[in-house]
Design a protein around this motif. Structure first.
Motif, mmCIF file in Angstrom:
data_model
loop_
_atom_site.group_PDB
_atom_site.id
_atom_site.type_symbol
_atom_site.label_atom_id
_atom_site.label_comp_id
_atom_site.label_asym_id
_atom_site.label_seq_id
_atom_site.Cartn_x
_atom_site.Cartn_y
_atom_site.Cartn_z
ATOM 1 N N THR A 184 11.680 2.805 -0.562
ATOM 2 C CA THR A 184 10.904 1.643 -0.153
ATOM 3 C C THR A 184 11.039 0.544 -1.198
ATOM 4 O O THR A 184 11.163 -0.622 -0.870
ATOM 5 C CB THR A 184 9.413 2.004 -0.016
ATOM 6 O OG1 THR A 184 9.328 3.273 0.589
ATOM 7 C CG2 THR A 184 8.696 0.982 0.820
ATOM 8 N N GLN B 33 -0.183 7.279 3.839
ATOM 9 C CA GLN B 33 1.027 8.088 3.803
ATOM 10 C C GLN B 33 1.709 7.917 2.465
ATOM 11 O O GLN B 33 2.243 6.840 2.163
ATOM 12 C CB GLN B 33 1.984 7.659 4.903
ATOM 13 C CG GLN B 33 1.474 7.963 6.287
ATOM 14 C CD GLN B 33 2.549 7.664 7.316
ATOM 15 O OE1 GLN B 33 3.111 6.567 7.339
ATOM 16 N NE2 GLN B 33 2.838 8.625 8.164
ATOM 17 N N GLU B 34 1.699 8.990 1.691
ATOM 18 C CA GLU B 34 2.343 8.912 0.378
ATOM 19 C C GLU B 34 3.808 8.540 0.561
ATOM 20 O O GLU B 34 4.474 8.985 1.491
ATOM 21 C CB GLU B 34 2.225 10.265 -0.340
ATOM 22 C CG GLU B 34 0.790 10.634 -0.637
ATOM 23 C CD GLU B 34 0.513 10.788 -2.126
ATOM 24 O OE1 GLU B 34 1.346 10.314 -2.945
ATOM 25 O OE2 GLU B 34 -0.518 11.374 -2.477
ATOM 26 N N GLY B 35 4.279 7.726 -0.363
ATOM 27 C CA GLY B 35 5.672 7.300 -0.278
ATOM 28 C C GLY B 35 5.804 5.934 0.383
ATOM 29 O O GLY B 35 6.804 5.256 0.211
ATOM 30 N N THR B 36 4.777 5.537 1.124
ATOM 31 C CA THR B 36 4.810 4.173 1.646
ATOM 32 C C THR B 36 4.123 3.257 0.631
ATOM 33 O O THR B 36 3.611 3.711 -0.379
ATOM 34 C CB THR B 36 4.119 4.067 3.025
ATOM 35 O OG1 THR B 36 2.743 4.432 2.882
ATOM 36 C CG2 THR B 36 4.771 4.979 4.045
ATOM 37 N N ASN B 37 4.142 1.992 0.923
ATOM 38 C CA ASN B 37 3.689 1.002 -0.047
ATOM 39 C C ASN B 37 2.159 0.909 -0.106
ATOM 40 O O ASN B 37 1.522 0.415 0.822
ATOM 41 C CB ASN B 37 4.300 -0.346 0.352
ATOM 42 C CG ASN B 37 4.086 -1.405 -0.710
ATOM 43 O OD1 ASN B 37 3.008 -1.500 -1.302
ATOM 44 N ND2 ASN B 37 5.112 -2.199 -0.949
#
Lengths: 88, 184
Positions: free
Chosen positions: A2, B53-57
């Motif tokens: 990301t 959601q872990e891993g999203t910003n």
């Protein structure tokens, strides 16, 4: 991953916005002035308060609509440990 | 699941506070109200951290929460501030000729005169540096919509600040000294 996407898009944008010249620079300058302001103590206190707040599943289930504020002195109202929670 | 955020998330949360405050004061134009919004957003985020959601910003997620808090409060607040907007407009109009010395206050006042959706788009993309895609997610609209809001917003802001966009444009090829690797 990301972060990569973000970085790429942001820099692409940066070039775009550089074309805004005076206005774009001023916007960023103003904003970074805001970003550099020291964080008031109330936020540190808030996070500490949230951290120390007991995680209460029942309270959440019962008052999911109304638990938006952290100020409620929930811990004073009910004992933190309840050994007799067998009723279902 | 209903536990406190992990240490990593907590420190990310902490790091995002200056950004949340900057965005909040820029969209609502009032420092006290902005901090109340940030507080509200932090409490909400904390309470529903299990839906993140872990891993999203995380920052984008927090901005979404803050923005929602702002809009849910806006309707009642807007009516009370209609006159304040008028005052800002008057101040701007009485001060037409200082394009390169526009100060902080002026830009804040001008931002306040933008339509909400243009102001937020401009701030998210132009000031905060979110990608168009992320800004679109935060504002719950299409990427193209965000792009056009940014464009209209900057045109309008330039008008309000009495900046001729034509004059303001710098050569986009200009690269700061030292950054030779700009084009690999």
């Amino acid at each position: 991953m990301t972060a990569d996407i973000e970085k790429k898009d942001t820099s692409k944008f940066g070039a775009d916005f550089e074309a805004m010249g005076t206005l774009g620079r001023q916007l960023k300058k103003n904003y970074s002035q805001l970003l550099n302001e020291p964080v008031p103590d109330r936020f540190m206190a808030l996070l500490k308060q949230l951290e120390e707040r007991p995680v209460k599943k029942e309270a959440r289930a019962a008052g999911a609509q109304a638990d938006d504020t952290a100020e409620q002195p929930e811990c004073a109202a009910s004992p933190p440990v309840n050994p007799c929670q067998k009723d279902e | 699941m209903l536990a406190n955020p992990s240490e990593a998330l907590k420190s990310e949360l902490l790091r995002a506070i200056p950004n949340l405050r900057a965005f909040a004061v820029s969209i609502c134009g009032n420092a006290d109200r902005a901090d109340d919004l940030v507080q509200e957003a932090l409490v909400k985020a904390w309470d529903k951290i299990d839906t993140f959601q872990e891993g999203t910003n995380l920052k984008a997620w927090l901005f979404t929460i803050l923005r929602n808090a702002y809009y849910s409060e806006l309707r009642k607040y807007k009516r009370e501030t209609a006159d304040v907007d008028g005052e800002h407009a008057a101040r701007l109009a009485s001060n037409p000729e200082q394009p390169s010395h526009m100060d902080f206050q002026e830009m804040m006042a001008a931002l306040e005169l933008l339509p909400d959706e243009q102001r937020e788009a401009l701030l998210l993309v132009g000031a905060e540096g979110f990608a168009y895609e992320q800004a679109a997610e935060i504002c719950d609209c299409a990427v193209g919509t965000i792009k056009s809001r940014v464009n209209r917003g900057r045109k309008r802001l330039a008008e309000l600040m009495h900046i001729s966009e034509g004059d303001a444009v710098v050569d986009p090829v200009t690269v700061p000294p030292g950054s030779i690797s700009a084009k690999l």
